[in-house]
Design a protein around this motif. Sequence first.
Motif, PDB file in Angstrom:
ATOM      1  N   ARG A 110       4.575  -2.944  11.886  1.00  0.00           N
ATOM      2  CA  ARG A 110       3.849  -3.025  13.140  1.00  0.00           C
ATOM      3  C   ARG A 110       3.362  -4.672  13.130  1.00  0.00           C
ATOM      4  NH1 ARG A 110      -0.840   0.807  14.020  1.00  0.00           N
ATOM      5  NH2 ARG A 110      -0.788  -0.063  16.052  1.00  0.00           N
ATOM      6  N   ARG A 111       2.887  -4.998  11.968  1.00  0.00           N
ATOM      7  CA  ARG A 111       2.523  -6.553  12.014  1.00  0.00           C
ATOM      8  C   ARG A 111       3.617  -7.340  12.139  1.00  0.00           C
ATOM      9  NH1 ARG A 111      -1.277  -9.007   7.061  1.00  0.00           N
ATOM     10  NH2 ARG A 111       0.803  -8.654   6.023  1.00  0.00           N
ATOM     11  N   ARG A 112       4.720  -7.065  11.240  1.00  0.00           N
ATOM     12  CA  ARG A 112       5.874  -8.104  11.374  1.00  0.00           C
ATOM     13  C   ARG A 112       6.279  -8.157  12.860  1.00  0.00           C
ATOM     14  NH1 ARG A 112       8.808 -10.985   8.351  1.00  0.00           N
ATOM     15  NH2 ARG A 112      11.147 -11.359   8.782  1.00  0.00           N
ATOM     16  N   ALA A 113       6.364  -7.021  13.588  1.00  0.00           N
ATOM     17  CA  ALA A 113       6.740  -7.215  14.789  1.00  0.00           C
ATOM     18  C   ALA A 113       5.655  -7.956  15.749  1.00  0.00           C
ATOM     19  CB  ALA A 113       6.918  -5.870  15.496  1.00  0.00           C
ATOM     20  N   HIS A 114       4.647  -7.879  15.607  1.00  0.00           N
ATOM     21  CA  HIS A 114       3.594  -8.497  16.344  1.00  0.00           C
ATOM     22  C   HIS A 114       3.879 -10.182  16.200  1.00  0.00           C
ATOM     23  CE1 HIS A 114      -0.381  -9.599  18.107  1.00  0.00           C
ATOM     24  NE2 HIS A 114      -0.414 -10.317  17.046  1.00  0.00           N
ATOM     25  N   LEU A 172      -3.134  -6.401  13.030  1.00  0.00           N
ATOM     26  CA  LEU A 172      -3.582  -5.684  11.612  1.00  0.00           C
ATOM     27  C   LEU A 172      -3.928  -6.768  10.698  1.00  0.00           C
ATOM     28  CD1 LEU A 172      -0.488  -3.330  11.271  1.00  0.00           C
ATOM     29  CD2 LEU A 172      -2.976  -2.624  12.058  1.00  0.00           C
ATOM     30  N   ASP A 173      -5.147  -7.571  11.055  1.00  0.00           N
ATOM     31  CA  ASP A 173      -5.540  -8.657  10.268  1.00  0.00           C
ATOM     32  C   ASP A 173      -6.026  -8.266   9.029  1.00  0.00           C
ATOM     33  OD1 ASP A 173      -4.804 -10.429  12.440  1.00  0.00           O
ATOM     34  OD2 ASP A 173      -6.526 -10.020  13.666  1.00  0.00           O
ATOM     35  N   GLY A 174      -6.539  -7.202   8.815  1.00  0.00           N
ATOM     36  CA  GLY A 174      -7.313  -6.696   7.778  1.00  0.00           C
ATOM     37  C   GLY A 174      -6.220  -6.367   6.693  1.00  0.00           C
ATOM     38  N   LEU A 175      -4.845  -6.355   6.969  1.00  0.00           N
ATOM     39  CA  LEU A 175      -3.812  -5.775   6.279  1.00  0.00           C
ATOM     40  C   LEU A 175      -3.576  -6.620   4.686  1.00  0.00           C
ATOM     41  CD1 LEU A 175      -1.591  -3.120   5.684  1.00  0.00           C
ATOM     42  CD2 LEU A 175      -0.358  -4.846   6.897  1.00  0.00           C
ATOM     43  N   ASP A 176      -4.132  -7.949   4.949  1.00  0.00           N
ATOM     44  CA  ASP A 176      -3.922  -8.751   3.734  1.00  0.00           C
ATOM     45  C   ASP A 176      -4.708  -8.429   2.757  1.00  0.00           C
ATOM     46  OD1 ASP A 176      -2.108 -10.469   5.075  1.00  0.00           O
ATOM     47  OD2 ASP A 176      -3.494 -11.758   5.944  1.00  0.00           O
ATOM     48  N   ALA A 177      -5.829  -7.688   2.796  1.00  0.00           N
ATOM     49  CA  ALA A 177      -6.455  -7.044   1.684  1.00  0.00           C
ATOM     50  C   ALA A 177      -5.903  -5.872   0.670  1.00  0.00           C
ATOM     51  CB  ALA A 177      -8.094  -6.708   2.210  1.00  0.00           C
ATOM     52  N   TYR A 178      -4.898  -5.431   1.568  1.00  0.00           N
ATOM     53  CA  TYR A 178      -4.145  -4.222   1.152  1.00  0.00           C
ATOM     54  C   TYR A 178      -2.745  -4.449   0.741  1.00  0.00           C
ATOM     55  CZ  TYR A 178      -2.659   0.757   1.546  1.00  0.00           C
ATOM     56  OH  TYR A 178      -2.018   1.950   1.335  1.00  0.00           O
ATOM     57  N   LEU A 179      -2.077  -5.492   1.297  1.00  0.00           N
ATOM     58  CA  LEU A 179      -0.724  -5.607   1.104  1.00  0.00           C
ATOM     59  C   LEU A 179      -0.565  -7.207   1.152  1.00  0.00           C
ATOM     60  CD1 LEU A 179       2.351  -4.885   1.155  1.00  0.00           C
ATOM     61  CD2 LEU A 179       2.262  -4.717   3.659  1.00  0.00           C
ATOM     62  N   HIS A 180       0.191  -7.868   0.203  1.00  0.00           N
ATOM     63  CA  HIS A 180       0.484  -9.080  -0.118  1.00  0.00           C
ATOM     64  C   HIS A 180       1.866  -9.298   0.485  1.00  0.00           C
ATOM     65  CE1 HIS A 180       0.595 -13.215  -1.420  1.00  0.00           C
ATOM     66  NE2 HIS A 180       1.610 -13.027  -2.114  1.00  0.00           N
ATOM     67  N   ASP A 181       2.220 -10.014   1.611  1.00  0.00           N
ATOM     68  CA  ASP A 181       3.537  -9.932   2.422  1.00  0.00           C
ATOM     69  C   ASP A 181       4.048 -11.406   1.994  1.00  0.00           C
ATOM     70  OD1 ASP A 181       5.712  -9.735   3.765  1.00  0.00           O
ATOM     71  OD2 ASP A 181       4.587  -9.597   5.840  1.00  0.00           O
ATOM     72  N   THR A 182       5.114 -11.358   1.352  1.00  0.00           N
ATOM     73  CA  THR A 182       5.693 -12.825   1.056  1.00  0.00           C
ATOM     74  C   THR A 182       7.061 -12.883   1.616  1.00  0.00           C
ATOM     75  OG1 THR A 182       6.909 -11.898  -1.204  1.00  0.00           O
ATOM     76  CG2 THR A 182       4.993 -13.092  -1.179  1.00  0.00           C
TER      77      THR A 182
END
Length: 192
Positions: A110-114, A172-182
Motif C-alpha cells: 500500500r505504501r509502495r503504491a502510494h 502509512l507514515d507511521g510504518l517506519d517504526a515497524y518496517l525498515h524499507d530499503t
Amino acid sequence: MRPPFQARLIDETSRSAARDLVRSRVRWLSRHALTGATALNPLLAALTPEGDSRVVGFFEGTELIGCLTADPAPAAWDHQAVPGPALTVTAACGTPGRGDVARLMTLWARRRAHRAGLPWVRCRIETAGPDTEAGTALVRHLITPCRWNVVTSVPTDTDGRLALMRIHAAPLDGLDAYLHDTVPHPPRNHPA
C-alpha cells in the motif's frame, strides 16, 4: 531503536533462503491437502539465478519470513476490475502459520503504491479449480485482517475462477517504526 521488520530486495545471499521458504510453503500446503502451490510457481521462477531481481524479502531480524513480486505491467484482467494504474502483486509467500506476514506485505505494498503515485494495489487469487481450498482461505484472510476487497470473480482458461482483489494505496507514515524499507523507491506515477 531499529524496527523489528525489514523489507529489502532478495540478493544472492538471501536467494537460497527465499527458495527454501517457498518450498516450505508448498510442502505445508501439500501436507494440509491444499493445492495452492501452483500459485507459487512464478515466485519460484523469479528466485532462480536467471529470475527477476525485484523479488522483495521481508525479514524479522535476520530471519526471512516472506517474499513477493510486484509486476509493473498490468495484466488484461486488471483493466476490467480495477481501472487505471495500480501496483499488482503477482505472487507472495509467507512463513506457514504466520498470518501477520500477509498484513506486513499488504502494508508495504500500500505504501509502495502510494509513493509511486498509484491509487491501488491489486492481486488475483484462484478460488475455484485446482486451488479452491487454499485460494478461498487466502481470500478470507486478506478480507478480514488485511482489509482487501473482492472486486469481482472471473473465469480462467482452465475452468477455474479468479477472485480479483484490491486495496487502496496509502501513505502509512507511521510504518517506519515497524518496517525498515530499503527497496529503492520508484519514481512517482510509475508502476513499482
